[in-house]
Design an enzyme around this catalytic site. Structure first.
Site, PDB file in Angstrom:
ATOM      1  N   SER A 182       0.839  -1.205   0.000  1.00 28.51           N
ATOM      2  CA  SER A 182       0.000   0.000   0.000  1.00 28.51           C
ATOM      3  C   SER A 182       0.873   1.254   0.000  1.00 28.51           C
ATOM      4  O   SER A 182       1.714   1.412  -0.885  1.00 28.51           O
ATOM      5  CB  SER A 182      -0.967  -0.035   1.195  1.00 28.51           C
ATOM      6  OG  SER A 182      -1.954   0.954   1.069  1.00 28.51           O
ATOM      7  N   ASP A 401      -8.453  -5.866  -5.287  1.00 31.22           N
ATOM      8  CA  ASP A 401      -8.138  -4.766  -4.365  1.00 31.22           C
ATOM      9  C   ASP A 401      -9.198  -3.671  -4.442  1.00 31.22           C
ATOM     10  O   ASP A 401      -9.391  -3.072  -5.502  1.00 31.22           O
ATOM     11  CB  ASP A 401      -6.766  -4.194  -4.724  1.00 31.22           C
ATOM     12  CG  ASP A 401      -6.202  -3.280  -3.651  1.00 31.22           C
ATOM     13  OD1 ASP A 401      -6.989  -2.605  -2.964  1.00 31.22           O
ATOM     14  OD2 ASP A 401      -4.971  -3.227  -3.518  1.00 31.22           O
ATOM     15  N   HIS A 439      -7.049  -5.855  -0.492  1.00 27.10           N
ATOM     16  CA  HIS A 439      -5.985  -4.875  -0.278  1.00 27.10           C
ATOM     17  C   HIS A 439      -4.932  -5.388   0.701  1.00 27.10           C
ATOM     18  O   HIS A 439      -5.122  -5.346   1.919  1.00 27.10           O
ATOM     19  CB  HIS A 439      -6.558  -3.549   0.208  1.00 27.10           C
ATOM     20  CG  HIS A 439      -5.517  -2.463   0.257  1.00 27.10           C
ATOM     21  ND1 HIS A 439      -4.740  -2.135  -0.825  1.00 27.10           N
ATOM     22  CD2 HIS A 439      -5.108  -1.654   1.271  1.00 27.10           C
ATOM     23  CE1 HIS A 439      -3.927  -1.166  -0.505  1.00 27.10           C
ATOM     24  NE2 HIS A 439      -4.116  -0.862   0.764  1.00 27.10           N
TER      25      HIS A 439
END
Length: 534
Positions: A182, A401, A439
Site C-alpha cells: 500500500s 483490491d 488490499h
C-alpha cells in the site's frame, strides 16, 4: 578519532557481550539524531505498550528472540521529528537488514512487521515517518513534514540503521531488503527510484505510487456515491454485487471456484442488477447502478482522459472489502472518503474546511499534481541506477483490491518495460498479480505467500521474500510462487483450503484438466492467448 567510529571499534571488540554493546549504542553521536533508548529485550518479553498483557495481539511477540531495541528521533530539517526504532537480534543475526514500510498516512511504528522480520533473524528498521496519528492534519502548514512522509524518512532511517548495525555487530549488513504494501509499496518504489543504493532487494505490494491520482479517484468515488443521496449503495447490497460478478465471470478461467482469475476479461454490466420491481437488497436502483458504473470506470476528465483505472469486478465481499473502503458502513464512513478529504484539506489546498462536494476532476487533480506529485508520487519508470547496482524488484497486487486499482501496477510495470526494454526489465523486475486478493490481505482467493510468523525455515516456494533473496544472492530468477488459502485470513496456522501458483505477469495459472483444483500442482503458468495478441 571521530566518536562514532570509536564506538564502532568498541562494538567490534566486544561482540561477545551484546548487552553491553547494546547499552553502548545510546552514546552514539550521529548527525541530526538523538538516541533515546538502547536496551536488550529478553526473549518473549516485548509487547506493544498499547496492548494489554493478556490480549491476543501480544501472542506473536511471545516467540521473539532476545534483541537490542534502539529508539530515537531523527531531525533532518528544523520541522522534522521522525521517531524510529531499530531492532537487532542478540544472537544468530542473519547478516541482513529489513526495512519495514507504513500504510495510509503512517504516523506510528509498525511493530507487527518488525516482529515478523526479527523472528527471521533480520535486523529491522521502521519509523513513524515524522508524525503521530492516522490522519493528515499534521501536513497542514508543514511542508518539511510532508517531505519526510513522502520520501525522506525512509531513506534517512535506512542510512541511520546501517550505522547502528555496524556499531552493534562490528560490521554492516551484507544485504538489505525492503518489503511493504500500500503506502509502504509506494515507499518501496520511492527507494528504488530515488535511493537505489539503500536496498539490494525490494518487494512492493499494491503500491500507492501514483498517489495524487489514486486519492483523486477516491474523491471521484465519494462524489459518485454521495452527491446525490439516492446514489449511495449501502453495505447490505454488496453481496448481491459480488454474487452477480462471480456468476458472470468466475468460470471464464476454466475453474468455478468463486474467484475471477483475471477480472480485466470480465465485462460485467451493472445494469443486470437494476431493480425490476420494489427495491430490496438483491438489486440496485437506477442512481445506484449509475454510481457503480462510475466506480468501475474510474475518474475521467471532461475531455475523456482517464486519471486512474477503475475497480474491477470480483472480491467485493470479505474482510478488506468494498464496505470498508468504498461505500463505508454509512455515507461518509468509508476509508476512501476519509483519505480524499484529509488529502485535499491538508496536503493540497491547506483548507480544513474543504468540502468534497466541490471536487472537480479537471481542476483539482491538476492542482494536486502541481503541488505535491513530486513529493508523493513514485512513478518514475527509469530504474537504471537500481539495476546497475544489482538491485532486484518484485511487484505484486491483488486483482480484487478495493483500495488501489490493480491495473495501475500493471501500467507501472509496462512503463518500466517501455523505458528500459523488456529484456533488461526481465533481468531485475517481476510482477505477480494475485487472483482474489483484496488490499494487501484477505479475499476469496489464495492470499498468503510469505513466511508464517515464527517460521525460521520458510518454504522457499511459497515465500516471496525467500524468492527475492535467492534472486539477489544467487541470480536465481523467481518463477511461480505458491499462494495458499486458509480457513482464516488472519491465522497462518488455520486449516489449509487451497494452493495456487502465482505466475510472473503476463503469465496466468491454468488448470491442467485433472486432479484437485485446490492443489497448485495441477496448474501450470502460461501466457494466455489474449496477451500474445497484444
Amino acid at each position: 578519532m571521530d566518536r562514532f567510529w570509536l564506538v564502532v571499534l568498541t562494538a567490534a571488540s566486544c561482540a561477545s557481550s551484546h548487552a553491553a554493546t547494546c547499552d553502548g549504542i545510546a552514546v552514539l553521536k550521529l548527525k541530526d539524531t538523538t538516541i533515546l533508548t538502547a536496551v536488550v529485550v529478553g526473549a518473549g518479553e516485548f509487547a506493544p505498550s498499547s496492548a494489554a498483557p493478556t490480549s491476543p495481539i501480544v501472542t506473536p511477540y511471545r516467540i521473539l528472540p532476545a534483541f537490542c531495541r534502539v529508539t530515537g528521533i531523527l531531525k533532518p530539517s528544523a520541522d522534522s521529528n521522525i521517531q524510529f526504532e531499530v531492532w537487532m537480534p542478540a544472537t544468530d543475526w542473519n547478516g541482513k537488514l529489513q526495512g519495514v514500510g507504513n500504510g495510509g498516512f503512517a504516523g506510528s511504528i509498525q511493530y507487527g512487521p518488525m516482529a515478523g522480520a526479527l523472528g527471521q533473524n533480520y535486523a529491522v528498521v521502521n519509523s513513524d515517518t515524522g508524525h503521530t496519528g492516522s490522519d493528515a492534519t499534521w501536513a497542514l502548514g508543514h511542508p518539511e513534514k510532508l517531505i519526510d512522509y513522502g520520501y525522506r524518512a525512509v531513506h534517512e532511517t535506512t542510512v541511520l540503521a546501517k550505522k547502528i548495525v555496524v556499531a552493534f555487530y562490528g560490521n554492516g549488513p551484507r544485504r538489505s531488503y525492503f518489503s511493504s504494501c500500500s503506502n509502504g509499496g509506494r515507499q518501496a518504489l520511492m527507494e528504488a527510484q530515488r535511493y537505489p543504493a539503500d536496498y539490494d532487494g525490494i518487494i512492493a505490494g499494491a503500491p500507492a505510487n501514483d498517489f495524487t491520482h489514486l486519492v483523486s479517484g477516491f474523491a471521484w468515488n465519494t462524489n459518485a456515491l454521495m452527491l446525490d443521496p439516492a446514489s449511495y449503495i449501502p453495505p447490505a447490497k454488496i453481496k448481491a454485487m459480488a454474487d452477480a460478478t462471480v456468476a458472470s465471470c468466475d468460470a471464464r478461467d476454466g475453474v468455478a471456484d468463486g474467484v475471477i482469475d483475471d477480472p480485466t476479461r470480465c465485462h460485467f454490466d451493472p445494469s443486470v442488477l437494476l431493480c425490476k420491481a420494489e427495491e430490496n437488497n438483491s438489486c440496485l436502483t437506477a442512481p445506484q447502478v449509475a454510481a457503480l458504473k462510475k466506480i468501475y470506470s474510474g475518474p475521467i476528465t471532461s475531455k475523456g482522459r482517464r486519471i486512474f483505472p477503475g475497480y474491477l469486478p470480483g472480491g467485493e465481499m470479505g474482510a478488506f472489502s468494498w464496505s470498508g473502503w468504498i461505500t463505508g458502513a454509512a455515507p461518509g464512513r468509508g476509508a476512501q472518503f476519509s483519505f480524499a478529504t484529509q488529502f485535499f484539506m491538508n496536503m493540497v489546498f491547506g483548507d480544513p474546511k474543504w468540502d468534497f462536494k466541490t471536487f472537480n476532476v479537471d481542476k483539482d487533480v491538476w492542482t494536486a499534481d502541481k503541488k505535491v506529485a513530486k513529493i508523493l508520487n513514485s512513478v518514475d519508470p527509469d530504474l537504471s541506477a537500481f539495476r546497475a547496482r544489482g538491485g532486484k524488484l518484485i511487484l505484486w497486487h491483488g486483482w480484487s483490491d478495493p483500495a488501489i486499482a490493480a491495473e495501475r501496477t500493471i501500467q507501472y510495470f509496462q512503463a518500466v518495460q517501455h523505458k528500459m526494454g523488456s529484456k533488461k526489465t526481465s533481468e531485475f523486475v517481476r510482477l505477480y498479480m494475485v487472483p482474489g486478493l483484496q488490499h494487501c490481505a484477505g479475499g476469496p482467493g489464495p492470499n498468503m505467500f510469505g513466511a508464517a510468523p515464527g517460521t525460521s525455515q520458510p518454504d522457499p516456494n511459497s515465500d516471496m521474500s525467500a524468492a527475492i533473496e535467492r534472486w539477489v544472492d544467487t541470480g536465481t530468477v523467481p518463477d511461480s510462487i505458491v499462494a495458499v488459502k486458509r480457513a482464516s485470513d488472519f491465522d497462518p496456522a488455520s486449516k489449509l483450503l487451497r494452493t495456487r501458483p502465482l505466475c510472473p505477469y503476463p503469465q496466468v495459472a491454468r488448470y491442467q484438466g485433472s486432479g484437485s483444483t485446490d492443489d497448485a500442482a495441477n496448474f501450470s503458468c502460461e501466457i494466455p492467448s489474449y496477451a500474445k495478441r497484444k
